[in-house]
Design an enzyme around this catalytic site. Structure first.
Site, PDB file in Angstrom:
ATOM      1  N   THR A  37       0.854  -1.200   0.000  1.00 34.17           N
ATOM      2  CA  THR A  37       0.000   0.000   0.000  1.00 34.17           C
ATOM      3  C   THR A  37       0.884   1.243   0.000  1.00 34.17           C
ATOM      4  O   THR A  37       1.962   1.233   0.599  1.00 34.17           O
ATOM      5  CB  THR A  37      -0.911  -0.026   1.244  1.00 34.17           C
ATOM      6  OG1 THR A  37      -1.772  -1.163   1.142  1.00 34.17           O
ATOM      7  CG2 THR A  37      -1.768   1.227   1.355  1.00 34.17           C
ATOM      8  N   THR A  40       4.475   4.233  -3.603  1.00 32.34           N
ATOM      9  CA  THR A  40       5.484   3.415  -4.289  1.00 32.34           C
ATOM     10  C   THR A  40       4.864   2.088  -4.714  1.00 32.34           C
ATOM     11  O   THR A  40       5.080   1.612  -5.837  1.00 32.34           O
ATOM     12  CB  THR A  40       6.707   3.186  -3.369  1.00 32.34           C
ATOM     13  OG1 THR A  40       7.001   4.401  -2.679  1.00 32.34           O
ATOM     14  CG2 THR A  40       7.919   2.755  -4.154  1.00 32.34           C
ATOM     15  N   ALA A  94       8.021   1.533   2.257  1.00 28.97           N
ATOM     16  CA  ALA A  94       8.351   1.714   3.673  1.00 28.97           C
ATOM     17  C   ALA A  94       8.498   3.200   3.962  1.00 28.97           C
ATOM     18  O   ALA A  94       8.716   4.003   3.049  1.00 28.97           O
ATOM     19  CB  ALA A  94       9.652   0.989   4.006  1.00 28.97           C
ATOM     20  N   LYS A 105       6.852   1.050   8.961  1.00 30.60           N
ATOM     21  CA  LYS A 105       5.800   1.120   7.959  1.00 30.60           C
ATOM     22  C   LYS A 105       4.506   1.565   8.623  1.00 30.60           C
ATOM     23  O   LYS A 105       4.408   1.600   9.835  1.00 30.60           O
ATOM     24  CB  LYS A 105       5.579  -0.262   7.318  1.00 30.60           C
ATOM     25  CG  LYS A 105       6.687  -0.640   6.330  1.00 30.60           C
ATOM     26  CD  LYS A 105       6.408  -1.938   5.597  1.00 30.60           C
ATOM     27  CE  LYS A 105       5.062  -2.062   4.990  1.00 30.60           C
ATOM     28  NZ  LYS A 105       4.674  -0.960   4.090  1.00 30.60           N
ATOM     29  N   GLY A 107       2.697   4.431   7.388  1.00 28.41           N
ATOM     30  CA  GLY A 107       2.373   5.824   7.086  1.00 28.41           C
ATOM     31  C   GLY A 107       1.017   5.937   6.390  1.00 28.41           C
ATOM     32  O   GLY A 107       0.287   6.907   6.561  1.00 28.41           O
ATOM     33  N   GLU A 114      -0.455  -5.376   6.017  1.00 27.96           N
ATOM     34  CA  GLU A 114       0.879  -5.450   5.413  1.00 27.96           C
ATOM     35  C   GLU A 114       1.769  -6.425   6.178  1.00 27.96           C
ATOM     36  O   GLU A 114       2.492  -7.213   5.581  1.00 27.96           O
ATOM     37  CB  GLU A 114       1.525  -4.060   5.420  1.00 27.96           C
ATOM     38  CG  GLU A 114       0.873  -3.085   4.456  1.00 27.96           C
ATOM     39  CD  GLU A 114       1.400  -1.670   4.572  1.00 27.96           C
ATOM     40  OE1 GLU A 114       1.189  -0.894   3.630  1.00 27.96           O
ATOM     41  OE2 GLU A 114       2.014  -1.324   5.593  1.00 27.96           O
TER      42      GLU A 114
HETATM   43  C1  5RP Z   1       1.423   2.096   4.146  1.00 26.22           C
HETATM   44  C2  5RP Z   1       2.897   1.959   4.163  1.00 26.22           C
HETATM   45  C3  5RP Z   1       3.643   2.511   2.984  1.00 26.22           C
HETATM   46  O1  5RP Z   1       4.363   1.477   2.401  1.00 26.22           O
HETATM   47  C4  5RP Z   1       4.567   3.591   3.450  1.00 26.22           C
HETATM   48  O2  5RP Z   1       3.808   4.588   4.134  1.00 26.22           O
HETATM   49  C5  5RP Z   1       5.330   4.232   2.286  1.00 26.22           C
HETATM   50  O3  5RP Z   1       4.441   4.970   1.492  1.00 26.22           O
HETATM   51  P1  5RP Z   1       4.906   5.664   0.148  1.00 26.22           P
HETATM   52  O4  5RP Z   1       5.299   4.595  -0.801  1.00 26.22           O
HETATM   53  O5  5RP Z   1       3.668   6.424  -0.299  1.00 26.22           O
HETATM   54  O6  5RP Z   1       6.041   6.594   0.485  1.00 26.22           O
HETATM   55  O7  5RP Z   1       3.493   1.432   5.056  1.00 26.22           O
HETATM   56  O8  5RP Z   1       0.846   1.641   5.331  1.00 26.22           O
END
Ligand code: 5RP
Length: 234
Positions: A37, A40, A94, A105, A107, A114
């Site tokens: 999620t 990325t 991440a 992780k 965010g 996950e």
């Molecule tokens: C979601 C996550 C994402 O992998 C993490 O927040 C990185 O996000 P992004 O790829 O938008 O920087 O852990 O729960």
């Protein structure tokens, strides 16, 4: 200044995309693939969708409602959650990655699903742009998923572990995870003992899971750089 900022944002997006596409190149026919999620992972899902359209035969499991929707839109065949099995490969982003391949992780608030998918995968590839590499975890507030029942008391216990913690808000209301829970974002500063902290957090009733994904969970880290290179830090 605006143009410069726009340029650097664009480079970051390209770096994420490059890492995602590299990870997707490891997917082969017949695999059950776990989908992460975040922004990325979204690049990985779209790249995988392109490969499926070109004839790749895979099935996938998504770590969030949002990723499930993107995968369906991208033409990726999905396995329903009740038929969940160990994945051959799990690809996810991440928020922070240290030199021992420990991660923060969550965010995006999807850390519970996950972590379940990462744990039950034969191989876990983390994809990120270079800004996610850190010497010590902790500058990014650690997301902790907690049940709503007794959440004020759970929050107090989290604070007793030595952090500043608050319930994540979205649009002026508490953010609710796909599992109907809350996220406490915990500012510990530099985390010197990730294993000890993980154990301490999981021992608190009301804590469902935390965003520490610790070695040896992660198999490979693929990093995209602003200059277009893709590397795997050892
Ligand atoms: C979601 C996550 C994402 O992998 C993490 O927040 C990185 O996000 P992004 O790829 O938008 O920087 O852990 O729960």
């Amino acid at each position: 200044v605006t143009l410069c900022l726009r340029g650097s944002k664009l480079q970051k997006v390209e770096a994420k995309k490059a890492a995602a596409e590299k990870a997707v190149s490891f997917v082969t026919d017949g695999m059950l693939v776990g989908l992460g999620t975040g922004s990325t992972s979204a690049f990985a899902i779209r790249a995988l969708g392109e490969r499926v359209k070109a004839g790749l035969r895979i099935r996938a499991l998504a770590s969030s409602v949002a990723s499930e929707a993107l995968a369906a839109e991208s033409g990726i065949p999905l396995v329903p959650a009740e038929k969940m099995d160990t994945t051959d490969l799990y690809i996810d982003g991440a928020d922070e990655i240290d030199r021992s391949r420990n991660l923060i992780k969550g965010g995006g608030g999807a850390l519970l699903r996950e972590k379940i998918l990462a744990f039950h995968s034969r191989s876990f590839i983390v994809i990120a742009d270079e800004s996610k590499l850190v010497d010590h975890l902790g500058a990014f507030p650690l997301p902790v998923e907690i049940v709503p029942f007794g959440s004020a008391l759970t929050l107090k216990e989290l604070i007793l572990l030595g952090c500043e913690a608050g319930i994540r808000q979205k649009d002026g209301k508490p953010f609710i995870t796909d599992n109907g829970n809350l996220i406490a974002d915990c500012r510990f500063g530099s985390i010197s003992d990730p294993e000890g902290l993980n154990r301490a957090l999981l021992s608190i009733p009301g804590v469902v899971e935390c965003g520490l994904f610790l070695h040896p969970m992660v198999g490979r880290v693929i990093v995209g750089h602003r200059d277009g290179r893709v590397t795997e830090p050892s």
